[in-house]
Write a protein that holds these residues in place. Structure first.
Motif, PDB file in Angstrom:
ATOM      1  N   PHE A   1       0.859  -1.182   0.000  1.00  0.00           N
ATOM      2  CA  PHE A   1       0.000   0.000   0.000  1.00  0.00           C
ATOM      3  C   PHE A   1       0.895   1.230   0.000  1.00  0.00           C
ATOM      4  CE2 PHE A   1      -2.691  -3.332   1.610  1.00  0.00           C
ATOM      5  CZ  PHE A   1      -3.906  -3.083   0.987  1.00  0.00           C
ATOM      6  N   PRO A   2       0.957   1.958  -1.119  1.00  0.00           N
ATOM      7  CA  PRO A   2       1.888   3.085  -1.226  1.00  0.00           C
ATOM      8  C   PRO A   2       1.434   4.268  -0.377  1.00  0.00           C
ATOM      9  CG  PRO A   2       1.050   2.357  -3.374  1.00  0.00           C
ATOM     10  CD  PRO A   2       0.189   1.751  -2.340  1.00  0.00           C
ATOM     11  N   SER A   3       2.376   5.155  -0.116  1.00  0.00           N
ATOM     12  CA  SER A   3       2.009   6.426   0.506  1.00  0.00           C
ATOM     13  C   SER A   3       1.263   7.279  -0.510  1.00  0.00           C
ATOM     14  CB  SER A   3       3.255   7.169   0.978  1.00  0.00           C
ATOM     15  OG  SER A   3       4.018   7.627  -0.138  1.00  0.00           O
ATOM     16  N   ARG A   4       0.479   8.208  -0.015  1.00  0.00           N
ATOM     17  CA  ARG A   4      -0.220   9.118  -0.926  1.00  0.00           C
ATOM     18  C   ARG A   4       0.768   9.994  -1.675  1.00  0.00           C
ATOM     19  NH1 ARG A   4      -5.066  10.979   3.051  1.00  0.00           N
ATOM     20  NH2 ARG A   4      -5.800   8.879   3.500  1.00  0.00           N
ATOM     21  N   ARG A   5       1.880  10.289  -1.055  1.00  0.00           N
ATOM     22  CA  ARG A   5       2.897  11.099  -1.728  1.00  0.00           C
ATOM     23  C   ARG A   5       3.458  10.359  -2.937  1.00  0.00           C
ATOM     24  NH1 ARG A   5       7.285  11.732   1.826  1.00  0.00           N
ATOM     25  NH2 ARG A   5       7.835  13.843   1.201  1.00  0.00           N
ATOM     26  N   LEU A   6       3.615   9.036  -2.826  1.00  0.00           N
ATOM     27  CA  LEU A   6       4.117   8.272  -3.968  1.00  0.00           C
ATOM     28  C   LEU A   6       3.072   8.225  -5.083  1.00  0.00           C
ATOM     29  CD1 LEU A   6       6.392   6.673  -5.199  1.00  0.00           C
ATOM     30  CD2 LEU A   6       5.459   4.606  -4.141  1.00  0.00           C
ATOM     31  N   GLN A   7       1.803   8.068  -4.707  1.00  0.00           N
ATOM     32  CA  GLN A   7       0.753   8.135  -5.725  1.00  0.00           C
ATOM     33  C   GLN A   7       0.782   9.488  -6.420  1.00  0.00           C
ATOM     34  OE1 GLN A   7      -1.135   6.478  -7.443  1.00  0.00           O
ATOM     35  NE2 GLN A   7      -3.110   7.438  -7.835  1.00  0.00           N
ATOM     36  N   GLY A   8       1.064  10.560  -5.662  1.00  0.00           N
ATOM     37  CA  GLY A   8       1.172  11.882  -6.271  1.00  0.00           C
ATOM     38  C   GLY A   8       2.294  11.958  -7.289  1.00  0.00           C
ATOM     39  N   ALA A   9       3.422  11.294  -7.001  1.00  0.00           N
ATOM     40  CA  ALA A   9       4.536  11.286  -7.953  1.00  0.00           C
ATOM     41  C   ALA A   9       4.147  10.534  -9.225  1.00  0.00           C
ATOM     42  CB  ALA A   9       5.762  10.655  -7.304  1.00  0.00           C
ATOM     43  N   TYR A  10       3.429   9.417  -9.060  1.00  0.00           N
ATOM     44  CA  TYR A  10       2.937   8.667 -10.233  1.00  0.00           C
ATOM     45  C   TYR A  10       1.979   9.534 -11.048  1.00  0.00           C
ATOM     46  CZ  TYR A  10      -0.018   5.181 -12.661  1.00  0.00           C
ATOM     47  OH  TYR A  10      -0.750   4.463 -13.588  1.00  0.00           O
ATOM     48  N   LEU A  11       1.060  10.211 -10.376  1.00  0.00           N
ATOM     49  CA  LEU A  11       0.106  11.061 -11.081  1.00  0.00           C
ATOM     50  C   LEU A  11       0.811  12.194 -11.812  1.00  0.00           C
ATOM     51  CD1 LEU A  11      -2.666  11.241  -8.353  1.00  0.00           C
ATOM     52  CD2 LEU A  11      -2.874  10.134 -10.586  1.00  0.00           C
ATOM     53  N   ARG A  12       1.854  12.742 -11.206  1.00  0.00           N
ATOM     54  CA  ARG A  12       2.611  13.798 -11.875  1.00  0.00           C
ATOM     55  C   ARG A  12       3.258  13.261 -13.147  1.00  0.00           C
ATOM     56  NH1 ARG A  12       3.207  19.367 -12.422  1.00  0.00           N
ATOM     57  NH2 ARG A  12       5.084  19.641 -13.664  1.00  0.00           N
ATOM     58  N   TRP A  13       3.787  12.034 -13.077  1.00  0.00           N
ATOM     59  CA  TRP A  13       4.395  11.428 -14.262  1.00  0.00           C
ATOM     60  C   TRP A  13       3.349  11.194 -15.347  1.00  0.00           C
ATOM     61  CZ3 TRP A  13       3.577   6.649 -16.619  1.00  0.00           C
ATOM     62  CH2 TRP A  13       4.500   6.299 -17.614  1.00  0.00           C
ATOM     63  N   VAL A  14       2.163  10.704 -14.958  1.00  0.00           N
ATOM     64  CA  VAL A  14       1.084  10.497 -15.934  1.00  0.00           C
ATOM     65  C   VAL A  14       0.716  11.823 -16.595  1.00  0.00           C
ATOM     66  CG1 VAL A  14      -1.317   9.783 -16.251  1.00  0.00           C
ATOM     67  CG2 VAL A  14       0.178   8.478 -14.730  1.00  0.00           C
ATOM     68  N   TYR A  15       0.624  12.858 -15.785  1.00  0.00           N
ATOM     69  CA  TYR A  15       0.303  14.178 -16.330  1.00  0.00           C
ATOM     70  C   TYR A  15       1.350  14.608 -17.350  1.00  0.00           C
ATOM     71  CZ  TYR A  15       0.061  19.273 -16.542  1.00  0.00           C
ATOM     72  OH  TYR A  15       0.020  20.566 -16.999  1.00  0.00           O
ATOM     73  N   GLU A  16       2.617  14.487 -17.003  1.00  0.00           N
ATOM     74  CA  GLU A  16       3.682  14.910 -17.918  1.00  0.00           C
ATOM     75  C   GLU A  16       3.668  14.088 -19.198  1.00  0.00           C
ATOM     76  OE1 GLU A  16       7.125  14.528 -15.472  1.00  0.00           O
ATOM     77  OE2 GLU A  16       6.840  16.476 -14.497  1.00  0.00           O
ATOM     78  N   GLN A  17       3.432  12.776 -19.082  1.00  0.00           N
ATOM     79  CA  GLN A  17       3.353  11.937 -20.272  1.00  0.00           C
ATOM     80  C   GLN A  17       2.166  12.331 -21.156  1.00  0.00           C
ATOM     81  OE1 GLN A  17       5.737   9.405 -21.092  1.00  0.00           O
ATOM     82  NE2 GLN A  17       6.706  10.636 -19.489  1.00  0.00           N
ATOM     83  N   SER A  18       1.045  12.666 -20.525  1.00  0.00           N
ATOM     84  CA  SER A  18      -0.146  13.039 -21.286  1.00  0.00           C
ATOM     85  C   SER A  18       0.061  14.357 -22.016  1.00  0.00           C
ATOM     86  CB  SER A  18      -1.353  13.126 -20.350  1.00  0.00           C
ATOM     87  OG  SER A  18      -1.584  11.887 -19.713  1.00  0.00           O
ATOM     88  N   VAL A  19       0.683  15.316 -21.345  1.00  0.00           N
ATOM     89  CA  VAL A  19       0.973  16.598 -21.996  1.00  0.00           C
ATOM     90  C   VAL A  19       1.943  16.386 -23.156  1.00  0.00           C
ATOM     91  CG1 VAL A  19       2.125  18.828 -21.672  1.00  0.00           C
ATOM     92  CG2 VAL A  19       0.449  18.021 -19.981  1.00  0.00           C
ATOM     93  N   ALA A  20       2.950  15.536 -22.951  1.00  0.00           N
ATOM     94  CA  ALA A  20       3.933  15.284 -24.011  1.00  0.00           C
ATOM     95  C   ALA A  20       3.297  14.602 -25.215  1.00  0.00           C
ATOM     96  CB  ALA A  20       5.073  14.428 -23.461  1.00  0.00           C
ATOM     97  N   ALA A  21       2.189  13.856 -24.989  1.00  0.00           N
ATOM     98  CA  ALA A  21       1.536  13.128 -26.085  1.00  0.00           C
ATOM     99  C   ALA A  21       0.578  14.003 -26.888  1.00  0.00           C
ATOM    100  CB  ALA A  21       0.776  11.928 -25.514  1.00  0.00           C
ATOM    101  N   LEU A  22       0.318  15.238 -26.439  1.00  0.00           N
ATOM    102  CA  LEU A  22      -0.547  16.137 -27.196  1.00  0.00           C
ATOM    103  C   LEU A  22       0.120  16.526 -28.517  1.00  0.00           C
ATOM    104  CD1 LEU A  22      -1.614  18.444 -24.237  1.00  0.00           C
ATOM    105  CD2 LEU A  22      -3.182  16.993 -25.552  1.00  0.00           C
ATOM    106  N   PRO A  23      -0.668  16.777 -29.547  1.00  0.00           N
ATOM    107  CA  PRO A  23      -0.072  17.249 -30.808  1.00  0.00           C
ATOM    108  C   PRO A  23       0.728  18.537 -30.586  1.00  0.00           C
ATOM    109  CG  PRO A  23      -2.379  16.644 -31.129  1.00  0.00           C
ATOM    110  CD  PRO A  23      -2.133  16.615 -29.648  1.00  0.00           C
ATOM    111  N   PRO A  24       1.764  18.767 -31.376  1.00  0.00           N
ATOM    112  CA  PRO A  24       2.574  19.990 -31.212  1.00  0.00           C
ATOM    113  C   PRO A  24       1.779  21.275 -31.359  1.00  0.00           C
ATOM    114  CG  PRO A  24       3.671  18.406 -32.649  1.00  0.00           C
ATOM    115  CD  PRO A  24       2.294  17.873 -32.409  1.00  0.00           C
TER     116      PRO A  24
END
Length: 613
Positions: free
Chosen positions: A124-147
């Motif tokens: 069971f991860p800490s909420r802070r670690l889930q936050g780091a995962y969510l931040r990575w998902v966000y960055e990946q999603s932004v990077a996947a947007l068209p230029p």
């Protein structure tokens, strides 16, 4: 039109991040390389948002195992947009650990990096670690947007949305003179603070008059707990996840520790007297994975049954019209698993049983008789009413007698929820998720279902309940029982709590904590944004949720007409789901909603450009 099309997303936590992921997935096919300004507004960091932000106690955990948390769609999600696979939390941590993924932001912080090094799927991860995962998902999603899509982050609060239904909207931000101009606005704002209701105001005024402590409903991680003094009794009303957070912060958070299953106090802990309507904590998270054949769901509450119910004349009553079908669906999942995985506990032919089960009326005597004949041990039958009222009719002569009985109940729950020999419980969990996927189409169905779902399917990790047992044995936590009531004694200047489980007995305290989330209704919310939306004509349901089209999330007015330029997703809406993320391969109702809203938004914005992509 002049200028670039503009989309404003208010709320950049998990729900906003999920929407950005779906915009990125759908943009190539629906929007091409047309220009777009995408504005994300949130006072908290994108990805993690408020609940999962780094700036909180590392002692606070998720209530899901790492392998059960994903932000990515798969082929079980009934969506029109393309699937873009991605790692669940445990796989992401493994990728970081093994050098396949470069950690960013908070994930590189030493404490989180140490957690990543040891994290495995059933931790069971800490909420802070889930936050780091969510931040990575966000960055990946932004990077996947068209230029051609430009992302603008705004760290602040949105105060108001104005503008005609057939024209551009204006989003006013706190501390910014000029509003953001938007062709579309999507609210993904999550849980919000609220003003106390009449009862809470009365209790707070009583506490002020007598120099007592009263903490109204709040997000426990954000509460100021310093007024709860060492050694003094505290009445806690609420036995869900907010209580678990409170328990952690007032014990380990004050220097206590666990050794060999026992709690060693620091001497700084108050004594928590906890009670609730049920009088017991939420059921433990199930501590094993799925093996073998899954029940084919949905079966008795699928799209056809949902359409039939929605087509009926007159308003639907959840408990009368809808719940019997949910109950039958859960029962089907339960008995399908019992017959397939534990046939020695049944006495009937599976095919014959399922044929009769399918034709029996939900909740009927015929259905109960069929189950009783096929499943001889009552402990192997699913009784949702008994599950919802575990202490009905239970009486104890003293609070001391109640303590041992409640510890026995919690220990038995832990044993069962970690025993694959009772895997029918996991099947019921899958049935609950399947039912949720249909129930969002009914709009506001009241609070009972969401509370029942959380109690049965979204409880604390097993280790937390083992800690609760240790705290009980150490005398730091005391159980009050079911049907807990609290009164304010003006004559003696104290709070008093009692329960139906221990008639006639009362506990006195100079502190009262309401361990639950605030009321989201429009008249209580502290969100100036939501209040303004309702003042401008957005409809609210009977329980105060924002009325939206369950198909694509468009905000509805009092006549049920959808606003063409305003959408909303999340727990403040009538189409709320069980969460912004979910277990892999369980259909993800929130993912389906995100996809539908992203596609509706992109289609609308494409129509404004008048050019080929």
């Amino acid at each position: 039109m002049s200028g670039r099309p503009s989309l404003v997303v208010i709320g950049a936590g998990p729900r906003g991040t999920g929407l950005v992921e779906r915009i990125a997935a759908n943009a190539p096919g629906l929007y091409g390389h047309r220009p777009l300004d995408l504005h994300l507004v949130d006072p908290y960091p994108p990805g993690a948002g408020r609940i999962w932000r780094h700036d909180q106690s590392p002692l606070l955990w998720m209530n899901s195992m790492a392998e059960d948390v994903t932000m990515f769609t798969d082929d079980t999600v009934p969506q029109e947009g393309p699937v873009r696979p991605g790692p669940a939390l445990d796989a992401w941590a493994a990728d970081v650990r093994e050098g396949r993924t470069e950690p960013s932001g908070d994930a590189a912080e030493p404490g989180l990096r140490a957690e990543i090094e040891t994290l495995r799927g059933q931790d069971f991860p800490s909420r802070r670690l889930q936050g780091a995962y969510l931040r990575w998902v966000y960055e990946q999603s932004v990077a996947a947007l068209p230029p051609s899509v430009t992302v603008h982050e705004h760290r602040g609060r949105a105060l108001r949305v104005t503008g005609p239904s057939d024209g551009r909207q204006r989003v006013r931000l706190e501390g910014r003179a000029e509003p953001l101009v938007a062709d579309l606005v999507v609210l993904t704002i999550g849980h919000l603070d609220a003003e106390p209701d009449t009862e809470q105001q009365r209790l707070s005024a009583f506490a002020d008059r007598h120099g007592l402590v009263h903490l109204p409903p709040d997000f426990t991680a954000d509460s100021d707990l310093t007024a709860l003094r060492a050694g003094e009794p505290v009445i806690v009303r609420g036995f869900g996840l907010a209580f678990i957070d409170l328990m952690v912060l007032l014990t380990e958070g004050r220097g206590g520790r666990y050794e060999n299953g026992a709690y060693v106090p620091s001497g700084q802990e108050p004594v928590l007297h906890v009670g609730s309507r049920r009088g017991v904590p939420y059921h433990s998270k199930i501590g094993y994975g799925w093996q073998g054949e899954r029940p084919p769901l949905p079966r008795f509450l699928g799209p056809d049954r949902t359409e039939e119910l929605l087509s009926r004349a007159g308003p639907l009553d959840f408990r009368r019209d809808i719940w019997p079908h949910v109950d039958k669906e859960l029962g089907y999942a339960h008995y399908h698993r019992l017959f397939t995985a534990h046939p020695e506990r049944t006495t009937a032919d599976r095919a014959a049983f399922e044929e009769k089960y399918a034709t029996a009326e939900p909740g009927s005597d015929d259905l109960r008789a069929l189950i009783a004949a096929a499943v001889p041990d009552p402990a192997d039958r699913l009784d949702t009413e008994a599950l919802d009222h575990p202490l009905d009719g239970v009486r104890h002569s003293s609070y001391d007698a109640l303590q041992e009985a409640t510890r026995h109940y919690i220990a038995a729950d832990l044993d069962r929820r970690h025993d694959p020999g009772h895997s029918e419980d996991l099947a019921v969990f899958l049935g609950l998720l399947s039912a949720y996927g249909q129930l969002i189409r009914f709009g506001d169905i009241g609070s009972w279902w969401h509370g029942f779902f959380s109690y049965l399917a979204s409880g604390p990790p097993g280790p937390r309940l083992r800690q609760l047992l240790a705290l009980s044995r150490a005398g730091v936590v005391r159980f009050l029982g079911a049907g807990t009531t609290v009164e304010a004694d003006e004559r003696h200047g104290v709070f008093r709590a009692g329960s139906a489980t221990v008639p006639g007995e009362r506990i006195e305290a100079r502190a009262l904590v309401e361990a639950r989330l605030p009321d989201p209704s429009p008249e209580r919310t502290r969100s100036t944004l939501l209040r303004a939306l309702h003042a401008d004509g957005a409809a609210a349901t009977a329980t105060g949720l924002l009325a939206v089209d369950p198909g694509d999330g468009r905000i509805l007015d009092h006549e049920g007409r959808p606003h063409p330029r305003r959408f909303a997703l999340g727990p403040n809406t009538a189409a709320r789901t069980s969460g912004a993320f979910t277990r892999p391969r369980t259909g993800g109702p929130a993912f389906r909603q995100n996809d539908a809203t992203a596609r509706a938004a992109l289609t609308f914005l494409r129509g404004l450009t008048g050019t080929d992509g």
